[in-house]
Design a protein around this motif. Structure first.
Motif, PDB file in Angstrom:
ATOM      1  N   CYS A  34       0.808  -1.219   0.000  1.00 31.99           N
ATOM      2  CA  CYS A  34       0.000   0.000   0.000  1.00 31.99           C
ATOM      3  C   CYS A  34       0.844   1.273   0.000  1.00 31.99           C
ATOM      4  O   CYS A  34       0.535   2.218  -0.721  1.00 31.99           O
ATOM      5  CB  CYS A  34      -0.953   0.021   1.197  1.00 31.99           C
ATOM      6  N   ILE A  69      -7.780  -2.229   1.995  1.00 35.26           N
ATOM      7  CA  ILE A  69      -7.050  -3.186   1.167  1.00 35.26           C
ATOM      8  C   ILE A  69      -6.487  -4.315   2.031  1.00 35.26           C
ATOM      9  O   ILE A  69      -6.625  -5.496   1.704  1.00 35.26           O
ATOM     10  CB  ILE A  69      -5.949  -2.471   0.374  1.00 35.26           C
ATOM     11  N   VAL A 146      -8.604   1.222  -4.326  1.00 33.17           N
ATOM     12  CA  VAL A 146      -9.264   0.265  -3.431  1.00 33.17           C
ATOM     13  C   VAL A 146     -10.137  -0.692  -4.245  1.00 33.17           C
ATOM     14  O   VAL A 146     -10.077  -1.911  -4.058  1.00 33.17           O
ATOM     15  CB  VAL A 146     -10.107   0.994  -2.357  1.00 33.17           C
ATOM     16  N   SER A 149      -7.968  -3.112  -6.205  1.00 30.20           N
ATOM     17  CA  SER A 149      -7.373  -4.128  -5.335  1.00 30.20           C
ATOM     18  C   SER A 149      -8.400  -5.193  -4.977  1.00 30.20           C
ATOM     19  O   SER A 149      -8.103  -6.388  -5.002  1.00 30.20           O
ATOM     20  CB  SER A 149      -6.826  -3.480  -4.058  1.00 30.20           C
TER      21      SER A 149
END
Length: 173
Positions: A34, A69, A146, A149
């Motif tokens: 991240c 995530i 987001v 992912s």
């Protein structure tokens, strides 16, 4: 920061330690990809050369997005990580360190995930003031990161089905 996070995670794995939940929440965002993704997202959105002052609400947005995530990953990889004896996972920490059942740990993890969703959406959609275009673009990009992912993690890939996440294969000549 990423390498420090990798060392933290590896140290826990080697010593077979289960992290404290607050320690985990702090380091998980760092040890995952991240932080690197956020660096490149800022760069792609033009922040580093923009001259704009970074609004602290964007820091919160990044924390919420990273938490989403990581928690979604922890939920999606739970069975694989339980099977492998891993402990760097929010629900597994709740089970192993705090004595919760699997069901309780899953519910708490989902609840924390949902709180982060609500916080990010309130922050992104609840902007009453006119924000600079660069902030609006960044928030939209963060939301897409987001979503991307999550979409990637639910695809039926070798990532979890064949326990290849992070594995390095050796080619035979």
């Amino acid at each position: 920061d990423y390498w420090e996070g990798q060392l933290w995670e590896s140290g826990h794995r080697l010593e077979m330690r289960v992290a404290d939940i607050n320690e985990y929440l702090r380091w998980r965002r760092i040890s995952s990809g991240c932080g690197i993704a956020l660096f490149f997202l800022r760069w792609l959105c033009g922040w580093y050369d923009s001259g704009f002052v970074w609004d602290c609400s964007l820091d919160f947005a990044e924390v919420y997005a990273s938490n989403l995530i990581c928690l979604a990953n922890d939920l999606g990889s739970l069975e694989k990580e339980l099977e492998a004896g891993e402990a760097n996972s929010y629900p597994i920490i709740l089970m192993r360190r705090y004595g919760q059942t699997k069901e309780q740990a899953l519910e708490k993890t989902k609840a924390l995930h949902d709180r982060n969703v609500g916080n990010l959406l309130r922050l992104a959609n609840g902007q009453k003031r006119q924000i600079p275009e660069i902030e609006a673009v960044y928030l939209r990009s963060l939301m897409r990161m987001v979503a991307g992912s999550n979409a990637w993690s639910i695809l039926e890939t070798d990532r979890y089905l064949h326990h290849l996440n992070g594995a390095v294969s050796q080619r035979k000549e």
